[in-house]
Design an enzyme around this catalytic site. Structure first.
Site, mmCIF file in Angstrom:
data_model
loop_
_atom_site.group_PDB
_atom_site.id
_atom_site.type_symbol
_atom_site.label_atom_id
_atom_site.label_comp_id
_atom_site.label_asym_id
_atom_site.label_seq_id
_atom_site.Cartn_x
_atom_site.Cartn_y
_atom_site.Cartn_z
ATOM 1 N N TYR A 159 11.465 7.521 15.568
ATOM 2 C CA TYR A 159 11.545 7.433 13.717
ATOM 3 C C TYR A 159 12.499 8.146 13.404
ATOM 4 O O TYR A 159 13.236 7.873 12.431
ATOM 5 C CB TYR A 159 9.867 8.178 13.674
ATOM 6 C CG TYR A 159 9.529 8.008 12.099
ATOM 7 C CD1 TYR A 159 9.227 6.875 11.408
ATOM 8 C CD2 TYR A 159 9.722 9.320 11.456
ATOM 9 C CE1 TYR A 159 9.031 6.832 10.080
ATOM 10 C CE2 TYR A 159 9.358 9.156 10.034
ATOM 11 C CZ TYR A 159 9.148 7.946 9.384
ATOM 12 O OH TYR A 159 8.856 8.391 8.083
ATOM 13 N N LYS A 172 5.548 8.822 19.986
ATOM 14 C CA LYS A 172 5.257 9.243 21.488
ATOM 15 C C LYS A 172 6.323 10.163 21.911
ATOM 16 O O LYS A 172 7.544 10.099 21.344
ATOM 17 C CB LYS A 172 5.510 7.957 22.310
ATOM 18 C CG LYS A 172 4.263 6.982 22.646
ATOM 19 C CD LYS A 172 3.236 7.887 23.539
ATOM 20 C CE LYS A 172 2.279 6.923 24.108
ATOM 21 N NZ LYS A 172 1.064 7.563 24.121
ATOM 22 N N LEU A 173 6.129 11.212 22.793
ATOM 23 C CA LEU A 173 6.962 12.156 23.379
ATOM 24 C C LEU A 173 8.118 11.367 24.100
ATOM 25 O O LEU A 173 7.599 9.996 24.695
ATOM 26 C CB LEU A 173 6.587 12.830 24.134
ATOM 27 C CG LEU A 173 5.531 14.175 23.467
ATOM 28 C CD1 LEU A 173 4.846 15.121 24.780
ATOM 29 C CD2 LEU A 173 6.275 14.923 22.603
ATOM 30 N N ARG A 183 0.804 -1.212 -0.129
ATOM 31 C CA ARG A 183 0.046 -0.045 0.132
ATOM 32 C C ARG A 183 0.842 1.277 0.023
ATOM 33 O O ARG A 183 2.223 1.078 0.003
ATOM 34 C CB ARG A 183 -0.862 -0.112 1.261
ATOM 35 C CG ARG A 183 -0.226 0.242 2.510
ATOM 36 C CD ARG A 183 -1.203 0.106 3.792
ATOM 37 N NE ARG A 183 -0.469 0.928 4.969
ATOM 38 C CZ ARG A 183 -0.901 1.092 6.187
ATOM 39 N NH1 ARG A 183 -2.092 0.327 6.396
ATOM 40 N NH2 ARG A 183 -0.244 1.619 6.966
ATOM 41 N N ASN A 241 7.338 9.819 27.268
ATOM 42 C CA ASN A 241 6.489 8.733 27.611
ATOM 43 C C ASN A 241 6.778 7.243 26.558
ATOM 44 O O ASN A 241 6.133 6.565 26.414
ATOM 45 C CB ASN A 241 5.080 9.272 27.074
ATOM 46 C CG ASN A 241 4.563 10.348 27.543
ATOM 47 O OD1 ASN A 241 4.760 10.596 28.826
ATOM 48 N ND2 ASN A 241 4.060 11.305 27.006
ATOM 49 N N ASN A 295 11.584 0.288 1.311
ATOM 50 C CA ASN A 295 10.475 1.470 1.501
ATOM 51 C C ASN A 295 9.739 1.042 2.660
ATOM 52 O O ASN A 295 9.468 1.856 3.580
ATOM 53 C CB ASN A 295 9.731 1.200 0.180
ATOM 54 C CG ASN A 295 8.337 1.847 0.722
ATOM 55 O OD1 ASN A 295 8.237 3.103 0.892
ATOM 56 N ND2 ASN A 295 7.339 1.039 1.074
ATOM 57 N N ASP A 305 8.338 -10.527 6.699
ATOM 58 C CA ASP A 305 8.653 -9.393 7.670
ATOM 59 C C ASP A 305 9.892 -9.273 7.424
ATOM 60 O O ASP A 305 10.901 -10.112 7.587
ATOM 61 C CB ASP A 305 8.322 -10.116 9.007
ATOM 62 C CG ASP A 305 8.581 -9.078 10.085
ATOM 63 O OD1 ASP A 305 9.382 -8.198 9.769
ATOM 64 O OD2 ASP A 305 7.841 -8.957 11.138
HETATM 65 P P1 NAD Z 1 2.193 2.711 4.904
HETATM 66 O O1 NAD Z 1 2.042 2.386 6.313
HETATM 67 O O2 NAD Z 1 1.122 3.257 4.075
HETATM 68 O O3 NAD Z 1 2.908 1.737 4.217
HETATM 69 C C1 NAD Z 1 4.162 0.781 4.588
HETATM 70 C C2 NAD Z 1 4.280 -0.513 4.425
HETATM 71 O O4 NAD Z 1 5.178 -1.271 4.819
HETATM 72 C C3 NAD Z 1 2.964 -1.177 4.751
HETATM 73 O O5 NAD Z 1 2.277 -1.886 3.640
HETATM 74 C C4 NAD Z 1 3.346 -2.227 5.803
HETATM 75 O O6 NAD Z 1 2.809 -3.460 5.925
HETATM 76 C C5 NAD Z 1 4.689 -2.564 5.280
HETATM 77 N N1 NAD Z 1 5.541 -3.168 6.586
HETATM 78 C C6 NAD Z 1 5.731 -2.461 7.676
HETATM 79 N N2 NAD Z 1 6.464 -3.125 8.529
HETATM 80 C C7 NAD Z 1 6.904 -4.235 7.661
HETATM 81 C C8 NAD Z 1 7.797 -5.245 7.997
HETATM 82 N N3 NAD Z 1 8.368 -5.766 9.111
HETATM 83 N N4 NAD Z 1 8.034 -6.224 6.782
HETATM 84 C C9 NAD Z 1 7.455 -5.937 5.558
HETATM 85 N N5 NAD Z 1 6.715 -5.224 5.368
HETATM 86 C C10 NAD Z 1 6.435 -3.985 6.349
HETATM 87 O O7 NAD Z 1 3.317 3.839 4.907
HETATM 88 P P2 NAD Z 1 3.954 5.016 3.957
HETATM 89 O O8 NAD Z 1 3.369 6.278 4.112
HETATM 90 O O9 NAD Z 1 3.548 4.397 2.443
HETATM 91 O O10 NAD Z 1 5.566 5.121 3.992
HETATM 92 C C11 NAD Z 1 6.230 4.286 3.278
HETATM 93 C C12 NAD Z 1 7.780 4.745 3.590
HETATM 94 O O11 NAD Z 1 7.790 6.141 3.319
HETATM 95 C C13 NAD Z 1 7.936 4.273 5.113
HETATM 96 O O12 NAD Z 1 9.497 4.067 5.093
HETATM 97 C C14 NAD Z 1 7.736 6.007 5.607
HETATM 98 O O13 NAD Z 1 8.460 6.055 7.066
HETATM 99 C C15 NAD Z 1 8.326 6.665 4.671
HETATM 100 N N6 NAD Z 1 7.900 8.165 4.816
HETATM 101 C C16 NAD Z 1 6.520 8.519 4.405
HETATM 102 C C17 NAD Z 1 5.914 9.873 4.583
HETATM 103 C C18 NAD Z 1 4.831 10.214 4.408
HETATM 104 O O14 NAD Z 1 4.560 11.371 4.369
HETATM 105 N N7 NAD Z 1 3.644 9.379 4.204
HETATM 106 C C19 NAD Z 1 7.122 10.752 4.896
HETATM 107 C C20 NAD Z 1 8.400 10.487 5.199
HETATM 108 C C21 NAD Z 1 8.630 9.089 5.040
#
Ligand code: NAD
Length: 446
Positions: free
Chosen positions: A352, A294-295, A216, A298, A287, A260
């Site tokens: 993060y 969390k702060l 996704r 906490n 990706n 995973d």
């Molecule tokens: P999302 O939560 O919509 O999608 C992340 C996907 O990674 C999910 O399908 C989830 O099931 C999969 N995933 C999580 N843990 C996993 C694991 N242990 N093994 C395999 N798959 C795993 O997030 P997104 O918004 O699409 O973000 C994608 C990337 O972009 C992430 O690394 C996120 O940190 C980064 N990011 C997003 C934004 C934003 O504004 N959305 C900004 C900066 C960085």
């Protein structure tokens, strides 16, 4: 994901009201579609060095309408300022003011690109001052541009010419609609490696690529973009997302691997799957990522360790397996997804931001190792991107976060995906160890 405000002020009465009240009026960005012209309107190449002459000649061979001097009142698609030989801050004046005279003629969605050299490699304090001056100049200019126009810079390491393959690749990326949410950024070309693709609409033809977290959001869009660009794909996500993963895999004719990424043998399983099903492995896009905000006061152990494990420790472990494998030796490409949180920090995101800062540190330190194999490793750092993750942010906070950049809007998953596709392509073969922000030039912090 919708941005209702942008739709309301884009035309009709909403547009007039926003104008009268001085409210932000985000422009519709010029986003890439296959077959799209690189630019609308001529490109002016400013600068009087041999590098500028050669670059202008090369751009002519791309069928662009190239000018060495602007024609008064002619609307322009782009201005390229070649500053590859500046030795003193005083050298900036002439080319910069020449470009200034053309700025009002830049079309909506136009481009300004500087081509210069990194201050870190300057041979004198004066040359370093001039080179670092280009940095401040370009970042300020990008904040002055309007109507979806962007400003970005290409930095050429010593010995790399403006017409070196990855310099041309970076210039082409910045000119194109692929970079529409990349603004106010520099990309360094560290070597003369790389090659422009024979088919610019299929730059990843013949490549086998793995995308993690592809069920996704941004990951699914990366899969669609790499597929559109010609790659054969392996899509990875956790078993709980199996159904969504299968749907995306079906859409892009990929094979799905339920895994995973924090499993100890994840790297080996990825390699085995790619080689058994597709015969080889060329590109890995890290990706998958999670947030557990969390702060710090906490913060509990579970929140801290899960974010560090999945967002960075898993990437480190998988890279170790990749770099030990005989199947990842022919111009291997790794692209990691970081975040501007890891650069500027974000309240509630110490875990993060530590993980994403870690991604950038890892990329820079791994670059020489991958480079020794003729490959590259780079990262993209997205800012505010319209996804399910950011849709959950409370309305007022979300509205502020998405407007606080030079383009006054959130990016789309496709903006991140286009940048990753570029960094994974042969055109970026001379770009290694870089972190490129896809953030519309965030105004706060970064
Ligand atoms: P999302 O939560 O919509 O999608 C992340 C996907 O990674 C999910 O399908 C989830 O099931 C999969 N995933 C999580 N843990 C996993 C694991 N242990 N093994 C395999 N798959 C795993 O997030 P997104 O918004 O699409 O973000 C994608 C990337 O972009 C992430 O690394 C996120 O940190 C980064 N990011 C997003 C934004 C934003 O504004 N959305 C900004 C900066 C960085």
């Amino acid at each position: 994901m919708t941005d209702t405000y942008t739709r309301l002020v884009s035309d009709g009465p909403g547009r007039n009201i926003a104008k009268k009240l001085g409210l932000p009026q985000p422009a519709a960005l010029r986003r890439y579609e296959p077959g799209q012209a690189l630019l609308t309107g001529p490109v002016v190449v400013q600068g009087s060095t041999p590098g500028a002459d050669k670059l202008a000649a090369e751009l002519l061979s791309w069928d662009l309408d190239v000018r060495r001097h602007p024609v008064p009142a002619e609307k322009l698609g782009a201005i390229i300022l070649v500053l590859d030989e500046v030795e003193h801050p005083g050298d900036l004046e002439k080319p910069v003011l020449a470009a200034a005279a053309s700025l009002r003629d830049l079309r909506p969605g136009g481009r300004v690109i500087t081509v210069s050299r990194p201050a870190s490699e300057a041979s004198s304090p004066a040359a370093a001052a001039a080179r670092q001056g280009v940095d401040g100049f370009l970042r300020s200019l990008a904040k002055e541009l309007r109507a979806g126009a962007t400003g970005n810079g290409v930095l050429l390491a010593n010995g790399v010419e403006p017409t070196s393959p990855s310099s041309l690749g970076a210039i082409r990326f910045f000119l194109s609609g692929r970079s529409s949410f990349v603004d106010g950024q520099f990309l360094e070309v560290s070597s003369a490696a790389g090659a422009l693709p024979a088919d610019t609409d299929k730059p990843l033809a013949g490549k086998v690529a793995v995308v993690t977290g592809a069920a996704r959001g941004i990951g699914a869009q990366i899969a669609r973009t790499l597929y559109r660009d010609g790659a054969t794909l392996v899509l990875v996500d956790i078993p709980a997302a199996g159904e969504q993963l299968a749907a995306v895999a079906n859409e892009v004719r990929a094979t799905a691997l339920q895994l995973d990424i924090s499993a100890a043998d994840a790297g080996q399983r990825i390699i085995d799957h790619a080689v058994q099903r597709h015969g080889k492995l060329d590109i890995v896009v890290h990706n998958a990522g999670i947030t557990r905000d969390k702060l710090l006061a906490n913060m509990d152990q579970a929140r801290w360790s899960s974010v560090i494990n999945i967002n960075i420790a898993a990437q480190l472990r998988i890279n170790e397996a990749l770099l030990a494998s005989e199947h990842f030796r022919s111009s291997p490409r790794i692209v990691s997804v970081a975040s501007t949180s890891g650069i500027a920090g974000n309240r509630g995101q110490t875990n993060y931001a530590a993980s994403k800062g870690g991604v950038m540190g890892m990329v820079r330190a791994t670059a020489p190792i991958v480079g020794a194999r003729g490959g590259t490793i780079n990262a993209v750092a997205p800012g505010f991107i319209e996804t399910e993750m950011t849709a959950r942010i409370p309305f007022a906070v979300r509205e502020i976060a998405r407007r606080l950049n030079s383009l006054q809007q959130g990016g789309l998953p496709s903006d991140v995906a286009e940048t990753i596709a570029f960094l994974a392509s042969d055109a970026a073969g001379g770009i290694n160890g870089e972190v490129l922000r896809v953030c519309g030039q965030n105004l706060v912090g970064a």
